[in-house]
Write an enzyme that holds these catalytic residues in place. Sequence first.
Site, PDB file in Angstrom:
ATOM      1  N   GLY A  63       0.865  -1.180   0.000  1.00 48.59           N
ATOM      2  CA  GLY A  63       0.000   0.000   0.000  1.00 48.59           C
ATOM      3  C   GLY A  63       0.898   1.226   0.000  1.00 48.59           C
ATOM      4  O   GLY A  63       2.080   1.152  -0.347  1.00 48.59           O
ATOM      5  N   ALA A 111       2.338   2.772   2.404  1.00 48.09           N
ATOM      6  CA  ALA A 111       3.517   2.623   3.252  1.00 48.09           C
ATOM      7  C   ALA A 111       4.513   1.655   2.616  1.00 48.09           C
ATOM      8  O   ALA A 111       5.701   1.961   2.486  1.00 48.09           O
ATOM      9  CB  ALA A 111       3.089   2.139   4.637  1.00 48.09           C
ATOM     10  N   ARG A 164     -14.845  13.407  13.965  1.00 43.56           N
ATOM     11  CA  ARG A 164     -15.525  12.162  13.613  1.00 43.56           C
ATOM     12  C   ARG A 164     -16.112  11.426  14.796  1.00 43.56           C
ATOM     13  O   ARG A 164     -17.251  10.960  14.756  1.00 43.56           O
ATOM     14  CB  ARG A 164     -14.521  11.244  12.914  1.00 43.56           C
TER      15      ARG A 164
END
Lengths: 647, 253
Positions: free
Chosen positions: A31, A33, A319
């Site tokens: 991904g 990273a 959030r």
Amino acid sequence: MNEKWTNYKGSVKLVNPANKRKLEVIVVGTGLAGASAAASLGEMGYKVKAFCFQDSPRRAHSIAAQGGINAAKNYQNDGDSVHRLFYDTVKGGDYRAREANVHRLAEVSTSIIDQCVAQGVPLAREYGGLLSNRSFGGTQVQRTFYAAGQTGQQLLIGAYQALERQVALGNVEMFSRHEMLDVVTIEGKSRGIIARDLISGKLERHFGHAVLLCTGGYGNVFYLSTNAMGSNVTAAWKAHRKGAYFGNPCFTQIHPTCIPVSGDHQSKLTLMSESLRNDGRIWVPKMQNDPRPANQIPEEERDYYLERRYPAFGNLVPRDVASRAAKERCDAGYGVGASKMAVYLDYASAIERYGKTEANKRGLHNADKETIITLGKGVVAEKYGNLFEMYEKITGENPYEVPMRIYPAVHYTMGGLWVDYELMTTIPGLYCLGEANFSDHGANRLGASALMQGLADGYFVIPYTIGNYLADEIRTNSIPTDHPAFMEAEAAAQATIDRLMNIKGSKSVDYFHKRLGKIMWDKCGMARNEEGLKQAIAEIRQLQQEFWSDVRIPGDANGLNPELEKAGRVADFLELGELMCVDALNRNESCGGHFREESQTPDGEAERNDEDYAYVAAWEYKGNNQYDLHKEPLTFEVAKPSKRNYA
Amino acid sequence: MIMSGDMKLTLKVWRQKNSSAKGAFETYQVDGISKDMSFLEMFDVLNERLISEGKEPIAFDHDCREGICGMCSMYINGRAHGPWKGTTTCQLHMRAFNDGDTIVVEPWRSVAFPVVKDLVVNRSAFDRIIQAGGYISVNTGNAVDANSILIDKPDADKAFAAAACIGCGACVAACPNASAMLFTSAKVSHLALLPQGDPERKTRVNNMVRQMDIEGFGMCSNTGACEAECPKEISLENIARMNREYVSSVFAG
Ligand SMILES: Cc1cc2nc3c(=O)[nH]c(=O)nc-3n(C[C@H](O)[C@H](O)[C@H](O)COP(=O)(O)OP(=O)(O)OC[C@H]3O[C@@H](n4cnc5c(N)ncnc54)[C@H](O)[C@@H]3O)c2cc1C
Ligand code: SF4
Ligand code: FES
């Protein structure tokens, strides 16, 4: 602290180019990273092997990120700085992150944008040709870079292309459709992995002087989440079982704006970008179990509960706050839609407001309502069209005409393998990057900061810190993979596969996964309490036993077998779920995404307890459902803890 | 919670044990399908049933289920990704079908994408096309300040539109010649439209086109089937642009 990273870089041990060629590094996960790390280490001259379970590294879950990536560029000249990004991140994380790591993240954030643009990542631009920014997640500055609603895709493809370039040059060897099943340790150091070739079903042994786990988050422990179907904890969990501590496993982010569950067939949840809260208004009816459709509920009978409870931030509260408030309304019987587990996200007033502005711009000062609405819809379509379309594809409802229904869903895991300042786990030579580690976000992650962290770790941190370790490894020759430690690890992985295949029980893997998800969501989700967590632990242990005696995996292990892959992952989720509840039970305070009902103010807001819980909980695996707690105290030199107050 | 729906369907699905086995269609009756299910959730329902009957479930590729990773890849009733325009298989919902329909589901078919199992194919040829030149050669840490490179918005927008390709391979599956022109040209265009991509422009297009041929993808005969089925609506203009890039690179020696 401001100088820590600069000083570190100035004094860190280096490896000379000739030696780099002899040093082998394994990167699990490609991904943001992993791909950025593998590409950078390949460029530096290390011999890299990279692994992912998808058919191509370009498909990692990072691809799905929509909103954007933060960087303290201050291109908008609105007062942003490294210090402000650092401070916002520590505060947003509710003072449960390590200051020094966060500061470094803010420092390197600016280089990330430079690097990505140099690679050709098409970030959004203004007419003058300069990069465009937007504000995101309620921050007061515009520091978010984006590529329409596809920021993760464009950043990942940039990293993927850099990675493929190294593959072409022979510096990186890529193993797609491979799943890591264990880390191999020799004399206490990480020396390689066992991986399964998902096509042939064969187990393979791979040596590395160091191993990097960049395997993403574990939100799928809840079964339903916004994560990709394959996202899993297996690599991190296997490392945990081999001795790597797990940090703050209970810190989970529940995102407030997702498309609600529509039935038992539901396989995943879809995020509706946070940016929708910039213009939409969230409400529920004032009357419980109101049977009327939204447009028949008059204005005065609507409860804009976020605006009511948090007048200063309104619909833009963080959030965790927005999610809990939605749950509170639905639990109290005010939810909407067939399932009554949803709230409205309404664009009617935004459409009208934009329509009026647009009419004025065009000199239509006495425009009728219809014209205004048409114009307004046009403006909204330009800003959010792709999201509205997606909503319609999934629900069959047209959000320009009726308010969207939304509900919170599991989105991100702040917890992960514990790492030190150099991103090394408690196993020497084993590193952990990206969402898989516990580091920079404390108890709550700010929007657009995960992409930043993944790329910071991969492009700008690990290339330095790994040298500090490998400089002492230049005399270690490659260890042949018939070493007993490799053979034992392979045999153990094979034994687990054989055991799973031989259960030949009566229930599918998904059956167990769904049950685990329900326990986690009900008892270790948006609100947690002692009694529920204790029950959850008992129920999960029971479920572990049922799984290991009754799961059914058709087919065989000598070829592609998606059910077997899922079974291995669910087996690990079943253990992780237990540890998450253990951690949540231990932390008798509310902080960030972790809300303990016992720790709240009289008006229902989260109450943090710095006296007793200003630490990272790092859990050590002891076997047989036993975990030992190690506390890393958190001290704050610069960003002094204050109460998060959004009222 | 709303339970399952009441659609009944007949599915004809390609089953193939592995890349060397011979495949064949198998027919399944599925019921209890709701219009709110995604196409893949309908497959989940069928697979759960197959498992409970002790049979092997149907293997298919998928991951994000949000239309962005490019992993899902079903050829549905003769169309790559099925009937909805600009939509991947995972975003297709059962609302697109009617009770009683028969749906034929096959894998992508192309010499360059061999079947791995059932509906799963090997698309690593696409990775090798990117390896041949689909990048800008810049090492980490060598970049100048991002705003020192100005890019005018129309070009930036065009580059972005080309970069939206998700590498799913539907263009190849849809093409009567199994050509990979749309995919390759999307990457060539994305990079050619940006100043950062300029220095390697000529070698890039040459190497990528050569690799495309080596992988066994067919020639482009301008049928436009790729554009029609592309879930990201990648434009044929990219193919025209790549052809120009290619010609100028060849004549420039
Ligand atoms: C819908 C959605 C939207 C988001 N939007 C944003 C946003 O706007 N901004 C933001 O900053 N963040 C956003 N996030 C969060 C962010 O996308 C992720 O946190 C981040 O991309 C994770 O990157 P990663 O590299 O750590 O892991 P991933 O991208 O998850 O990659 C994991 C890799 O590990 C591999 N892998 C895993 N296990 C194994 C194994 N056992 N063996 C071999 N390989 C393995 C996988 O194949 C994959 O390559 C969003 C997340 C979601 C779900
Ligand atoms: S061009 Fe379109 S169809 Fe072809 S791979 Fe890209 S997204 Fe898929
Ligand atoms: S599963 Fe990702 S695009 Fe369909």
